[in-house]
Design an enzyme around this catalytic site. Structure first.
Site: not given
Ligand code: R5P
Length: 232
Positions: A30-31, A83, A105
């Protein structure tokens, strides 16, 4: 400021590091998606970048918003990856993989000269491990691999459930066709050693500990964004 606004703040601050002509690794979650939206606006305004997405989900969003994409084979050396993360500690060690994209990633981040993490304050921790550690495994030999991880955890003084990630009625499958085991260790006192030891288990494809990979983190809180650099 609500959670989404903080993610946008972090993404905005990271966007300032993006220069014309850059080859960019583009994260997942989401970020990272807030970053993609802001990047797309810059691209529409004339910024020239080429992006390598870290998941099919990110690729779809980039295509929808007009961010030019290449594969990592076409662009094997990148300038910068941006990321998100599930946890960040004071040495910029990360837990990633909450969205299941950790393998791509990590490959993309390691093919980049720099990785900038974008997150809100809730992701910053003293000691990694409150977030379940995602471990990507080959479906072949799943039970044996899980036993090997349990034995490693016991040797390292770690305990907690190791659960196969589910999706709907079935098993969650990554973009690479693997499964995820989520390890609820609670606290990982020696993340560096755990990372090395997990890599020695043959059925483990990759794990969500990112050690010595990120060079900067942009952390957004109610008062705005601050940067974190690795301290030894
Ligand atoms: O597999 C997903 C990734 O590592 C995401 O970058 C991580 O889970 C953070 O996600 P969010 O920004 O939605 O908290």
């Amino acid at each position: 400021m609500d959670a989404r606004e903080m993610k946008i703040k972090a993404a905005e601050a990271a966007l300032a590091h993006v220069e014309d002509g850059m080859r960019l690794g583009i994260g997942t979650g989401s970020t990272a998606e807030e970053f993609v939206r802001l990047l797309a606006e810059k691209v529409a305004g004339g910024l020239r970048v080429e992006g390598v997405p870290t998941s099919e989900r990110t690729a779809r969003l980039c295509l929808e918003l007009g961010v030019p994409l290449k594969s990592l084979d076409e662009l094997p050396e990148l300038d910068l990856t941006i990321d998100g993360a599930d946890e960040v500690d004071g040495r910029l060690r990360l837990i990633k993989g909450g969205g299941g994209a950790l393998l791509r990633e990590k490959i993309v981040a390691c093919a980049s000269r720099r990785m900038i993490v974008i997150a809100d304050e809730s992701k910053v921790v003293e000691t990694l491990g409150a977030f379940k550690l995602p471990i990507e495994v080959n479906p072949f030999g799943l039970v044996a691999t899980r036993i090997a991880i349990e034995k490693l955890a016991t040797r390292m003084g770690l305990s907690g459930a190791i659960d196969l990630r589910a999706s709907g009625d079935g098993t969650f499958t990554t973009d690479g066709g693997h499964y995820i085991l989520d390890a609820s260790f609670g606290r990982i006192p020696d993340a560096d050693a755990l990372a090395r030891n997990l890599n020695d288990i043959p059925g483990v494809v990759e794990h969500g500990l990112f050690i010595n990979i990120a060079s900067l983190a942009v952390i957004a809180g109610p008062a705005g964004a601050r940067t974190l650099t690795a301290k030894e």
